[in-house]
Design an enzyme around this catalytic site. Structure first.
Site, mmCIF file in Angstrom:
data_model
loop_
_atom_site.group_PDB
_atom_site.id
_atom_site.type_symbol
_atom_site.label_atom_id
_atom_site.label_comp_id
_atom_site.label_asym_id
_atom_site.label_seq_id
_atom_site.Cartn_x
_atom_site.Cartn_y
_atom_site.Cartn_z
ATOM 1 C CE LYS A 94 30.721 48.607 45.256
ATOM 2 N NZ LYS A 94 31.438 49.154 43.899
ATOM 3 N N GLY A 194 39.552 39.066 33.281
ATOM 4 C CA GLY A 194 38.098 39.309 33.445
ATOM 5 C C GLY A 194 37.662 40.054 32.360
ATOM 6 C CG ASN A 197 28.665 44.125 32.225
ATOM 7 O OD1 ASN A 197 28.342 43.563 31.242
ATOM 8 N ND2 ASN A 197 28.347 43.862 33.352
ATOM 9 C CB VAL A 198 34.583 46.907 33.043
ATOM 10 C CG1 VAL A 198 35.616 48.058 32.905
ATOM 11 C CG2 VAL A 198 33.678 47.260 34.073
HETATM 12 P P1 NAD Z 1 31.661 41.517 35.591
HETATM 13 O O1 NAD Z 1 30.810 40.595 36.437
HETATM 14 O O2 NAD Z 1 30.590 41.773 34.289
HETATM 15 O O3 NAD Z 1 32.935 40.704 34.765
HETATM 16 C C1 NAD Z 1 33.738 40.129 35.738
HETATM 17 C C2 NAD Z 1 34.304 39.103 34.921
HETATM 18 O O4 NAD Z 1 35.507 38.643 35.801
HETATM 19 C C3 NAD Z 1 33.471 37.968 34.300
HETATM 20 O O5 NAD Z 1 33.599 37.596 33.110
HETATM 21 C C4 NAD Z 1 33.954 36.885 35.163
HETATM 22 O O6 NAD Z 1 33.737 35.553 34.464
HETATM 23 C C5 NAD Z 1 35.388 37.122 35.516
HETATM 24 N N1 NAD Z 1 36.057 36.392 36.673
HETATM 25 C C6 NAD Z 1 35.904 36.097 37.714
HETATM 26 N N2 NAD Z 1 36.535 35.622 38.450
HETATM 27 C C7 NAD Z 1 37.696 35.542 37.760
HETATM 28 C C8 NAD Z 1 39.274 34.949 37.777
HETATM 29 N N3 NAD Z 1 39.650 34.311 38.787
HETATM 30 N N4 NAD Z 1 39.723 35.068 36.693
HETATM 31 C C9 NAD Z 1 39.587 35.663 35.481
HETATM 32 N N5 NAD Z 1 38.384 36.294 35.240
HETATM 33 C C10 NAD Z 1 37.499 35.941 36.590
HETATM 34 O O7 NAD Z 1 32.047 42.862 36.442
HETATM 35 P P2 NAD Z 1 32.429 44.160 35.705
HETATM 36 O O8 NAD Z 1 31.203 45.075 35.819
HETATM 37 O O9 NAD Z 1 33.151 44.114 34.265
HETATM 38 O O10 NAD Z 1 33.459 44.681 36.676
HETATM 39 C C11 NAD Z 1 34.896 44.114 36.659
HETATM 40 C C12 NAD Z 1 35.454 44.865 37.907
HETATM 41 O O11 NAD Z 1 35.776 46.330 37.980
HETATM 42 C C13 NAD Z 1 34.914 44.501 39.483
HETATM 43 O O12 NAD Z 1 35.965 44.470 40.251
HETATM 44 C C14 NAD Z 1 34.087 45.846 39.655
HETATM 45 O O13 NAD Z 1 33.996 45.983 41.086
HETATM 46 C C15 NAD Z 1 35.143 47.000 39.063
HETATM 47 N N6 NAD Z 1 34.413 48.195 38.559
HETATM 48 C C16 NAD Z 1 33.255 48.221 37.770
HETATM 49 C C17 NAD Z 1 32.732 49.208 37.336
HETATM 50 C C18 NAD Z 1 31.638 49.110 36.384
HETATM 51 O O14 NAD Z 1 31.178 50.208 36.137
HETATM 52 N N7 NAD Z 1 31.070 48.097 36.047
HETATM 53 C C19 NAD Z 1 33.264 50.461 37.880
HETATM 54 C C20 NAD Z 1 34.379 50.471 38.821
HETATM 55 C C21 NAD Z 1 34.849 49.332 39.034
#
Ligand code: NAD
Length: 367
Positions: A94, A194, A197-198
């Site tokens: 990572k 949160g 995207n996911v």
């Molecule tokens: P992202 O940045 O698109 O979304 C994260 C969201 O969380 C944002 O809307 C942000 O405003 C919100 N957020 C941040 N701090 C917060 C808090 N204290 N309380 C509530 N909301 C809060 O990220 P993502 O790509 O959706 O990923 C989300 C999680 O999933 C991350 O931990 C990431 O590591 C994990 N993940 C993502 C993927 C992927 O394919 N994108 C794959 C595996 C794991």
């Protein structure tokens, strides 16, 4: 994104790198610095027994370098076990870039980062994580082939988030089956914390299935956007952990299950996308087990994204991506059953299987 229980002061007391709390026999840690673009990044290569270390790059405004180092160590280790349990021939790695993705990310900075990735000759392959987009990976691709998650128009598998969300949905259904006797999520009260995207893609699956979805985010704009699209409820309280709910889906930060929250939790199932949800794997895994809260291990159910980017390396098609992601349902059920039968935490049950696969390959490689 880091553990709530280790303070920067604690980290400073430890040896700089090998003595870090989250150091777990990592093979290589690379510090990258470029004055001209302002790049400050750390690449963590945890383990390459099963293959090259693949894992996304996160850009985050860390409070200090200790926090960034702790994050990259935890995240890269998690990737090793995620790929191992998913049956992929990949190691765990990572990267983190220190800075604000909204204001400090430039194409020049991304290209310079790509050059550092390239200097590792394929031992580390990057992809997107929080603070990164498919377009950023396209920029990295200009200087190195060791990048995945690039646009479909450029021959990549595109944004992995919808696939990650689908895998989380599968894992959540399996956990519901285990806890409630049925995997139908209709009328279940589910809190998604949160909605990036996911999180948003997960909300769509849940709404389609008829679940009662409540959303929480630090961005009011996102909340309004997702509510208007799916008609879900915005969480109005200030302590989500204490709320009565069937399922808690952490999809924002890591370490939200920690000493402050774990005894408040009323959820019966935890299943979400965030990496490293347990601040302390052993103790918090055990408390969840004692409290009868079914925890679907994060590195198991959020593997859809890595399955998606792995397709770029192995040239398998969309159908195979979906088949592998759907299989998260079966693996999750097996792990939850295994944990029950052997009186293990679900996290440890998953970890044991991942470790066994790595050890077996290690022995084979020595022959
Ligand atoms: P992202 O940045 O698109 O979304 C994260 C969201 O969380 C944002 O809307 C942000 O405003 C919100 N957020 C941040 N701090 C917060 C808090 N204290 N309380 C509530 N909301 C809060 O990220 P993502 O790509 O959706 O990923 C989300 C999680 O999933 C991350 O931990 C990431 O590591 C994990 N993940 C993502 C993927 C992927 O394919 N994108 C794959 C595996 C794991």
């Amino acid at each position: 994104m880091t553990s709530d229980i280790i303070t920067a002061k604690d980290l400073k007391k430890m040896d700089p790198v090998f003595g870090q709390h989250s150091f777990d026999d990592h093979e290589q840690i690379v510090f990258c610095n470029d004055k001209d673009t302002g790049l400050k990044a750390i690449i963590g290569i945890h383990n390459t027994v099963l293959g090259p270390a693949l894992g996304g790059t996160r850009m985050w405004n860390y409070a200090n370098e200790w926090e960034a180092l702790n994050d990259v160590l935890r995240l890269s280790r998690g990737m090793t076990f995620k790929s191992a349990i998913t049956g992929l021939n990949l190691g765990g790695g990572k990267a983190v870039i220190i800075g604000d993705a909204k204001t400090q990310k430039t194409p020049e900075l991304m290209r310079r980062f790509g050059e550092f990735v390239h200097s590792l000759s394929g031992r580390y392959i990057t992809a997107e994580d929080v603070g990164m987009t498919t377009e950023d990976m396209d920029t990295v691709r200009e200087v190195t082939p060791y990048v995945t998650g690039i646009s479909e128009s450029k021959g990549g598998a595109g944004n992995p988030s919808p696939i990650t969300a689908y895998g989380v949905f599968m894992g959540m259904k399996a956990a519901a089956k285990f806890k409630f006797g049925s995997d139908i999520l209709e009328d279940k009260n589910i809190y998604v914390q949160g909605i990036g995207n996911v999180g948003e893609a997960l909300v769509e699956h849940l709404v389609n299935e008829g679940a009662n979805v409540t959303i929480a985010d630090i961005s009011q704009e996102r909340l309004e956007e997702v509510r208007s699209k799916y008609g879900v409820t915005i969480y109005g309280g200030n302590d989500i952990y204490s709320e009565d709910m069937d399922i808690y889906a952490p999809c924002a930060l890591g370490a939200t299950i920690n000493d402050d929250t774990i005894y408040k939790l009323k959820a019966k199932v935890i299943a979400g996308a965030a990496n490293n949800q347990l601040a302390e794997e052993k103790s918090h895994g055990l408390i969840l087990q004692e409290r009868g809260i079914v925890y679907a291990p994060d590195f198991l159910i959020n593997a859809g994204g890595i399955i998606n980017v792995y397709a770029e390396l192995e040239n398998y098609d969309r159908q195979e991506i979906m088949r592998k992601t759907e299989n998260i349902y079966n693996t999750t059920l097996e792990i939850l059953d295994n944990a029950k039968v052997n009186n293990l935490t679900t996290h440890n049950a998953a970890l044991n299987i991942a470790r066994e696969r790595i050890e077996t390959r290690k022995r084979e490689n020595l022959k």
